[in-house]
Design a protein around this motif. Structure first.
Motif, PDB file in Angstrom:
ATOM      1  N   PRO A 230       0.802  -1.288  -0.021  1.00 38.00           N
ATOM      2  CA  PRO A 230       0.047   0.059  -0.160  1.00 38.00           C
ATOM      3  C   PRO A 230       0.903   1.393  -0.033  1.00 38.00           C
ATOM      4  O   PRO A 230       1.874   1.390   0.969  1.00 38.00           O
ATOM      5  CB  PRO A 230      -0.764  -0.040   1.234  1.00 38.00           C
ATOM      6  N   GLY A 231       0.642   2.188  -0.975  1.00 36.07           N
ATOM      7  CA  GLY A 231       1.237   3.221  -0.917  1.00 36.07           C
ATOM      8  C   GLY A 231       2.371   3.396  -2.126  1.00 36.07           C
ATOM      9  O   GLY A 231       2.935   4.276  -2.325  1.00 36.07           O
ATOM     10  N   ASP A 255      -5.380   2.319  -2.673  1.00 40.25           N
ATOM     11  CA  ASP A 255      -3.757   2.626  -2.854  1.00 40.25           C
ATOM     12  C   ASP A 255      -2.778   1.539  -2.910  1.00 40.25           C
ATOM     13  O   ASP A 255      -1.741   1.465  -2.529  1.00 40.25           O
ATOM     14  CB  ASP A 255      -3.352   3.289  -1.551  1.00 40.25           C
ATOM     15  N   ALA A 258      -0.506   3.547  -4.927  1.00 44.42           N
ATOM     16  CA  ALA A 258      -1.225   4.729  -4.546  1.00 44.42           C
ATOM     17  C   ALA A 258      -1.018   5.798  -5.852  1.00 44.42           C
ATOM     18  O   ALA A 258      -1.819   6.802  -5.805  1.00 44.42           O
ATOM     19  CB  ALA A 258      -0.360   5.287  -3.392  1.00 44.42           C
ATOM     20  N   HIS A 259      -0.045   5.463  -6.787  1.00 46.75           N
ATOM     21  CA  HIS A 259      -0.132   6.341  -7.840  1.00 46.75           C
ATOM     22  C   HIS A 259       0.444   5.552  -9.134  1.00 46.75           C
ATOM     23  O   HIS A 259       1.129   4.451  -8.950  1.00 46.75           O
ATOM     24  CB  HIS A 259       1.179   7.562  -7.635  1.00 46.75           C
ATOM     25  N   LYS A 281      -5.124   9.952  -9.142  1.00 43.28           N
ATOM     26  CA  LYS A 281      -3.834   9.012  -8.874  1.00 43.28           C
ATOM     27  C   LYS A 281      -2.926   8.723 -10.054  1.00 43.28           C
ATOM     28  O   LYS A 281      -2.140   7.989 -10.013  1.00 43.28           O
ATOM     29  CB  LYS A 281      -4.198   8.175  -8.156  1.00 43.28           C
TER      30      LYS A 281
END
Length: 328
Positions: A230-231, A255, A258-259, A281
């Motif tokens: 995550p992230g 996420d 996340a991007h 995102k």
């Protein structure tokens, strides 16, 4: 020995080419479709070109029938291409016995810069800092340093190695994912596609830089995103077909990642109504990560370098496996 070049690339390198291979007969395919040799008209019946240069010019308005000629030539023995990946089915006629195909590494530095700059800009809290500035708030933001991150680079050819070199300069840990698990000097660790369920949860930046084939099509599927940390950040500069786009959208909602930085898509050009454009995102670029100002010049130099090796009968750079040609 004959070579067949288009007028535009020939003009760029003619002086260097003459100095390198003075005995090579370089036939030029002119914009009007005619052939010339040393500035004089050349009889098409005498064309027996062994050496070809499939530059980007071959697919523009002035490319004429250069590619169809190459695809059907019984005399072609080597073609240098301008492409890092040759998975597009249109290249399948080049996957034949007796023809050596070399791909391009000219775009690798530019693509590596694209990947590194996007990753760094997302790892550092630039957006949060900018928000404080807009609010006139003197608020320090603690940030994670790049040296604390782990980068998983899926595909470790010319592009993957250039990315690794830049990431390691910032102290990042780099794991290479490739066919062979043998040690690689530019990677801290090496794994294979089969290890992704174990390696994805540890990666802060995941870069897709591999070829598209039966093994990698929709590689980034629902299970792939569910395994991501995550992230984490996903960057795809390989092929759009590597990613299940619906699974990516669902992953972004939680996420994982996340991007997403996407330079390639299942459908190109990307339709105006595609969800990627407006997703907060996602960063979209139009298959342009190779557009460094020096990419073209490096491509010219690569052709000349490989030509010198070919004429000496020595192994050339970037020889492509026949199984990877047209495999997409």
């Amino acid at each position: 020995m004959q070579a067949l070049l288009l007028r535009a690339p020939y003009d760029r390198i003619s002086e260097r080419l003459a100095a390198l291979a003075p005995a090579l007969d370089v036939v030029v395919l002119e914009p009007d479709g005619g052939l010339t040799l040393n500035g004089a008209a050349f009889d098409p019946a005498g064309l027996k070109a062994e050496i070809w240069w499939l530059s980007l010019d071959a697919f523009g308005k002035r490319g004429g029938d250069y590619f169809p000629r190459l695809a059907g030539s019984p005399d072609a023995r080597w073609v240098q291409t301008a492409f890092a990946g040759l998975d597009n089915p249109m290249f399948k006629p080049l996957a034949r016995e007796g023809l050596t195909v070399t791909n391009s590494s000219a775009q690798a530095p530019a693509i590596a810069e694209y990947v590194t700059i996007h990753a760094l800009s997302l790892l550092h809290p630039i957006a949060e800092q900018a928000a404080h500035q807009r609010a006139h708030a003197w608020t320090p933001v603690t940030f994670r340093e790049v040296g604390q991150t782990r980068w998983l680079i899926v595909g470790f050819g010319n592009i993957g190695r250039e990315i690794a070199q830049r990431a390691r300069a910032f102290g990042a840990q780099v794991e290479a994912v490739r066919r062979s698990p043998a040690a690689e000097g530019l990677a801290d660790t090496v794994s294979t596609l089969a290890d992704l369920p174990q390696t994805l949860p540890e990666a802060d930046v995941v870069v897709l830089a591999c070829a598209l084939n039966d093994e990698t099509r929709n590689l980034a599927d629902a299970a792939f995103f569910a395994a991501m940390k995550p992230g984490a950040i996903l960057i795809n500069i390989g092929r759009g077909g590597l990613v299940d786009e619906d699974a990516l959208r669902a992953g972004l909602d939680r996420d994982q990642p996340a991007h997403a930085v996407l330079d390639v898509f299942q459908t190109e050009p990307l339709p105006a109504e595609a969800w990627f454009w407006d997703h907060p995102k996602v960063r979209v670029t139009p298959h342009a990560s190779n557009r460094g100002e020096l990419t073209g010049a490096r491509g010219d130099e690569l052709f000349l370098a490989n030509l010198a090796l070919y004429l000496r009968g020595e192994p050339m750079r970037n020889v492509t496996r026949a199984a990877d040609i047209g495999a997409g």
